[in-house]
Design a protein around this motif. Structure first.
Motif, PDB file in Angstrom:
ATOM      1  N   ALA A 203       7.197   6.243  -3.516  1.00  0.00           N
ATOM      2  CA  ALA A 203       6.467   6.227  -4.784  1.00  0.00           C
ATOM      3  C   ALA A 203       5.380   5.158  -4.792  1.00  0.00           C
ATOM      4  N   ILE A 204       5.460   4.208  -3.855  1.00  0.00           N
ATOM      5  CA  ILE A 204       4.478   3.127  -3.788  1.00  0.00           C
ATOM      6  C   ILE A 204       3.732   3.196  -2.455  1.00  0.00           C
ATOM      7  N   GLU A 205       2.413   3.179  -2.565  1.00  0.00           N
ATOM      8  CA  GLU A 205       1.569   3.054  -1.372  1.00  0.00           C
ATOM      9  C   GLU A 205       1.538   1.575  -0.973  1.00  0.00           C
ATOM     10  N   HIS A 206       1.708   1.310   0.315  1.00  0.00           N
ATOM     11  CA  HIS A 206       1.793  -0.071   0.792  1.00  0.00           C
ATOM     12  C   HIS A 206       0.829  -0.244   1.961  1.00  0.00           C
ATOM     13  N   VAL A 207      -0.180  -1.114   1.792  1.00  0.00           N
ATOM     14  CA  VAL A 207      -1.197  -1.334   2.822  1.00  0.00           C
ATOM     15  C   VAL A 207      -1.352  -2.839   3.024  1.00  0.00           C
ATOM     16  N   THR A 208      -1.457  -3.270   4.270  1.00  0.00           N
ATOM     17  CA  THR A 208      -1.649  -4.697   4.555  1.00  0.00           C
ATOM     18  C   THR A 208      -2.797  -4.871   5.541  1.00  0.00           C
ATOM     19  N   ARG A 209      -3.414  -6.047   5.489  1.00  0.00           N
ATOM     20  CA  ARG A 209      -4.446  -6.414   6.452  1.00  0.00           C
ATOM     21  C   ARG A 209      -4.316  -7.904   6.766  1.00  0.00           C
ATOM     22  N   TYR A 210      -4.590  -8.244   8.017  1.00  0.00           N
ATOM     23  CA  TYR A 210      -4.684  -9.655   8.395  1.00  0.00           C
ATOM     24  C   TYR A 210      -5.841  -9.806   9.369  1.00  0.00           C
ATOM     25  N   LEU A 211      -6.713 -10.785   9.115  1.00  0.00           N
ATOM     26  CA  LEU A 211      -7.834 -11.072  10.005  1.00  0.00           C
ATOM     27  C   LEU A 211      -7.944 -12.571  10.192  1.00  0.00           C
ATOM     28  N   PRO A 212      -8.136 -13.041  11.436  1.00  0.00           N
ATOM     29  CA  PRO A 212      -8.347 -14.478  11.651  1.00  0.00           C
ATOM     30  C   PRO A 212      -9.735 -14.884  11.201  1.00  0.00           C
ATOM     31  N   GLY A 213      -9.898 -16.171  10.891  1.00  0.00           N
ATOM     32  CA  GLY A 213     -11.200 -16.678  10.492  1.00  0.00           C
ATOM     33  C   GLY A 213     -12.151 -16.752  11.666  1.00  0.00           C
ATOM     34  N   SER A 214     -13.364 -17.254  11.413  1.00  0.00           N
ATOM     35  CA  SER A 214     -14.406 -17.285  12.434  1.00  0.00           C
ATOM     36  C   SER A 214     -14.027 -18.152  13.619  1.00  0.00           C
ATOM     37  N   GLY A 215     -13.154 -19.157  13.415  1.00  0.00           N
ATOM     38  CA  GLY A 215     -12.755 -20.022  14.522  1.00  0.00           C
ATOM     39  C   GLY A 215     -11.746 -19.379  15.447  1.00  0.00           C
ATOM     40  N   GLY A 216     -11.078 -18.299  15.008  1.00  0.00           N
ATOM     41  CA  GLY A 216     -10.111 -17.602  15.837  1.00  0.00           C
ATOM     42  C   GLY A 216      -8.764 -18.285  15.950  1.00  0.00           C
ATOM     43  N   THR A 217      -8.581 -19.427  15.271  1.00  0.00           N
ATOM     44  CA  THR A 217      -7.318 -20.159  15.357  1.00  0.00           C
ATOM     45  C   THR A 217      -6.315 -19.590  14.360  1.00  0.00           C
ATOM     46  N   LEU A 218      -5.103 -19.376  14.833  1.00  0.00           N
ATOM     47  CA  LEU A 218      -4.064 -18.853  13.961  1.00  0.00           C
ATOM     48  C   LEU A 218      -3.719 -19.862  12.878  1.00  0.00           C
ATOM     49  N   ALA A 219      -3.580 -19.371  11.656  1.00  0.00           N
ATOM     50  CA  ALA A 219      -3.232 -20.239  10.533  1.00  0.00           C
ATOM     51  C   ALA A 219      -1.861 -19.841  10.005  1.00  0.00           C
ATOM     52  N   GLY A 220      -1.517 -20.382   8.833  1.00  0.00           N
ATOM     53  CA  GLY A 220      -0.188 -20.163   8.283  1.00  0.00           C
ATOM     54  C   GLY A 220      -0.131 -19.115   7.190  1.00  0.00           C
ATOM     55  N   ASP A 221      -1.074 -18.173   7.148  1.00  0.00           N
ATOM     56  CA  ASP A 221      -1.015 -17.088   6.168  1.00  0.00           C
ATOM     57  C   ASP A 221       0.140 -16.152   6.521  1.00  0.00           C
ATOM     58  N   PHE A 222       0.933 -15.771   5.520  1.00  0.00           N
ATOM     59  CA  PHE A 222       2.060 -14.876   5.783  1.00  0.00           C
ATOM     60  C   PHE A 222       2.294 -13.972   4.584  1.00  0.00           C
ATOM     61  N   PHE A 223       2.958 -12.847   4.828  1.00  0.00           N
ATOM     62  CA  PHE A 223       3.345 -11.969   3.721  1.00  0.00           C
ATOM     63  C   PHE A 223       4.569 -11.163   4.120  1.00  0.00           C
ATOM     64  N   ASP A 224       5.191 -10.547   3.111  1.00  0.00           N
ATOM     65  CA  ASP A 224       6.389  -9.745   3.358  1.00  0.00           C
ATOM     66  C   ASP A 224       6.615  -8.851   2.137  1.00  0.00           C
ATOM     67  N   THR A 225       7.286  -7.736   2.359  1.00  0.00           N
ATOM     68  CA  THR A 225       7.644  -6.820   1.281  1.00  0.00           C
ATOM     69  C   THR A 225       9.062  -6.308   1.536  1.00  0.00           C
ATOM     70  N   VAL A 226       9.897  -6.349   0.505  1.00  0.00           N
ATOM     71  CA  VAL A 226      11.299  -5.957   0.628  1.00  0.00           C
ATOM     72  C   VAL A 226      11.697  -5.153  -0.603  1.00  0.00           C
ATOM     73  N   GLN A 227      12.492  -4.098  -0.399  1.00  0.00           N
ATOM     74  CA  GLN A 227      13.095  -3.372  -1.519  1.00  0.00           C
ATOM     75  C   GLN A 227      14.599  -3.602  -1.488  1.00  0.00           C
ATOM     76  N   THR A 228      15.153  -4.065  -2.606  1.00  0.00           N
ATOM     77  CA  THR A 228      16.577  -4.353  -2.692  1.00  0.00           C
ATOM     78  C   THR A 228      17.346  -3.109  -3.149  1.00  0.00           C
ATOM     79  N   PRO A 229      18.659  -3.106  -2.978  1.00  0.00           N
ATOM     80  CA  PRO A 229      19.443  -1.905  -3.294  1.00  0.00           C
ATOM     81  C   PRO A 229      19.283  -1.396  -4.721  1.00  0.00           C
ATOM     82  N   ASP A 230      18.939  -2.257  -5.678  1.00  0.00           N
ATOM     83  CA  ASP A 230      18.771  -1.783  -7.056  1.00  0.00           C
ATOM     84  C   ASP A 230      17.454  -1.055  -7.279  1.00  0.00           C
TER      85      ASP A 230
END
Length: 377
Positions: free
Chosen positions: A165-192
């Motif tokens: 019932a829910i469309e779920h789309v994600t994107r991640y892009l590094p900045g111009s320096g190319g160094t990995l940073a600490g951006d994070f995300f997550d999606t979870v559906q619980t039993p209820d």
């Protein structure tokens, strides 16, 4: 014959014999571009003169205060950027070979040295050292890329959703320096049937910040699956951040949302984070009353306020890190900002992540986006 040294080098000669040192200096005067030579009679004197300006070191293995390879080991440790040639006698040729195996670029037998051979050996040693450093940089870059890929996969997991019932789309892009940073995300559906989403940004860049982001994401998922989605969750994440961070000034912004099983209502915490963008029944706006409070890791004993958001029958919600609103648009130094982001969404009529990211311009920081959408049946 003129020695072929076409660039002026800074060279350190470590030699306790005055006659041998004089010979080396005289031979190098014949070079096309005679090097600047510093002379040290012992390892102790050499330690005082070795610095980042020394490009090449000629070192005798029979110094008064160093036994055979000890001098070489010290030179390699003190000047890892410099090319190193070992000077040895006829009886110690095997020691010269061992020295090359230990890290020297070449060795010279004193009795065989002439101007041409000395200049050529220095030039070749310089080229070998450049090749060694280039190879080392490539290996380090490859290792860093593999580590970044591993950390990125942990920062950006697949969604744990059981509803279509829910469309779920994600994107991640590094900045111009190319160094990995600490951006994070997550999606979870619980039993209820509730859908939980988080997006966060650890300040700073590098593997330590990325690893901290991974720890916070996994902790968030664990707490959600354990049923702790209230302020206890934020306090636990705050405690984890304080325990794991490398410096007390490191903080984390965060946005969490729990969408009720009926999908028409959400409870949010916007913890020092940019406010989510909502499209409801064709109207584009940001979540009102944000933020809920300051970022994690700044103030002790903080109470974060819950933001209740009615969603309705048809809606799109976009959570993002500040890399999206700090992207450069228009004149140099300009940033799109939250207002500019809302205007772009309004101009497009809906949120198409790829189109939106293309329009915001050059990224100066990492960008992470999570889009959840419910369409009318």
């Amino acid at each position: 014959m003129t020695a072929n040294l076409s660039e002026t080098l800074t060279l350190l000669l470590i030699e306790d014999d005055d006659g041998d040192a004089f010979l080396v200096e005289e031979l190098l005067k014949e070079a096309e571009a005679p090097p600047r030579i510093f002379w040290a009679r012992s390892l102790r004197e050499a330690k005082e003169k070795l610095n980042e300006h020394i490009q090449c070191v000629l070192v005798d293995l029979t110094l008064p205060d160093a036994n055979r390879l000890q001098a070489l080991e010290e030179v390699l440790k003190l000047a890892p950027h410099a090319a190193v040639l070992v000077l040895t006698g006829l009886r110690d040729v095997h020691v010269g070979v061992t020295a090359v195996q230990a890290g020297a670029q070449d060795y010279l037998v004193k009795q065989d040295i002439d101007a041409r051979l000395l200049a050529r050996s220095i030039r070749y040693a310089m080229e070998r050292k450049r090749a060694d450093l280039t190879h080392l940089a490539l290996v380090q870059a490859e290792l860093q890329a593999k580590e970044n890929a591993r950390l990125e996969s942990a920062l950006l997991p697949g969604a744990l959703l059981r509803t279509e019932a829910i469309e779920h789309v994600t994107r991640y892009l590094p900045g111009s320096g190319g160094t990995l940073a600490g951006d994070f995300f997550d999606t979870v559906q619980t039993p209820d049937g509730s859908v939980h989403v988080v997006i966060g940004d650890v300040c700073g860049h590098g593997p330590d910040e990325a690893a901290l982001g991974v720890a916070l994401r996994i902790a968030w998922r664990t707490l959600v699956l354990a049923g702790r989605t209230d302020e206890t969750m934020l306090r636990t994440l705050d405690a984890l951040l304080r325990a794991e961070r490398k410096a007390p000034e490191i903080f984390t912004t965060l946005c969490t949302a729990t969408i009720a099983p009926g999908l028409g209502y959400a409870r949010m915490h916007v913890v020092g984070h940019p406010p989510p963008v909502l499209v409801r029944d064709g109207h584009v706006e940001v979540v009102c009353d944000a933020p809920s409070g300051p970022p994690l890791g700044i103030f002790p004993d903080v109470e974060w306020r819950v933001i209740d958001v009615p969603l309705g029958e048809e809606w799109t919600m976009m959570l993002y890190t500040d890399g999206l609103i700090e992207a450069a648009v228009g004149e140099p130094g300009g940033e799109i900002g939250v207002d500019g982001l809302v205007e772009l969404v309004r101009a497009h009529g809906d949120i198409d992540l790829d189109r939106l990211i293309t329009h915001v311009g050059t990224l100066s920081d990492d960008l992470a986006v999570v889009l959840l959408a419910r369409r009318r049946a």
